[in-house]
Write an enzyme that holds these catalytic residues in place. Sequence first.
Site: not given
Length: 277
Positions: A2-3
């Site tokens: 996840p960014e």
Amino acid sequence: MPELPEVEVTRLGIEPHLLGQVVSDVSIRQPRLRYPVPDDLAGRLSGLRVEAVRRRAKYLLIDFAVGSLLIHLGMSGSLRILAADSPAEKHDHFDLVLGATILRLRDPRRFGAVLWLPHPPEAHPLLAGLGLEPLGAGFDGAALQNMCAGRKTPIKLLIMDGHLLVGVGNIYASESLFRARIHPATPAGRLSRARCERLAQCIRETLQDALAAGGSTLRDFLHSDGSAGYFQQQYFAYGRAGEACRVCGGKINKRVMGQRATFFCPRCQRLPSGGKV
């Protein structure tokens, strides 16, 4: 992993369920995450009221009057808001219990983190050395040019350096550089002020568009309500090696930079030959 957009979407999803709520218990089923989960969290948190839910880079901070709970989603983690009697599954390692509701961390790869940070949390080693927020007021073309000045580092690696600029991971770096029509291997110090202005704008727009689309769903990542993100349907470069460029019709190339797959169009993103670009 996840960014920034996925973490921010998660923050927005859990915030309404946490603000003002009082912690009644903590359940730790697997303490061996990226860092050991403190075994005294229940004693520290029980009876405390959630004052704020923030994001710093890819870290979530749940603020209380006497400190903050730091959560990192790692490679495959996700947070869900559930009823307190929801049965735990194999990879559900941590619950923050708020009466009839729980915040549950699921982390199949166990690269995430749950830590207690006393005030001020920004002084903790995980946060102290972080760079500018790309969606913050302090990030613009001038700030990016200052980061780039005198550096031979490829621009893609520079904008992914969390000590300079936080939260621009591999996906959004590739997409931002495509939008700005900058080759990812361009030495950072060769970018003109105008190009830095354009790239800073493209980084912000790419992240904002990803937020509007609910982020990208990769592997095990889901939002706090179990829904998926859809930004991957808008990719121009990332993951499209060998496919036709959506702008010029040429072929998207792939190369490895800094041990990460990098995607670009050699027609739209030409590598400069000399001087400022």
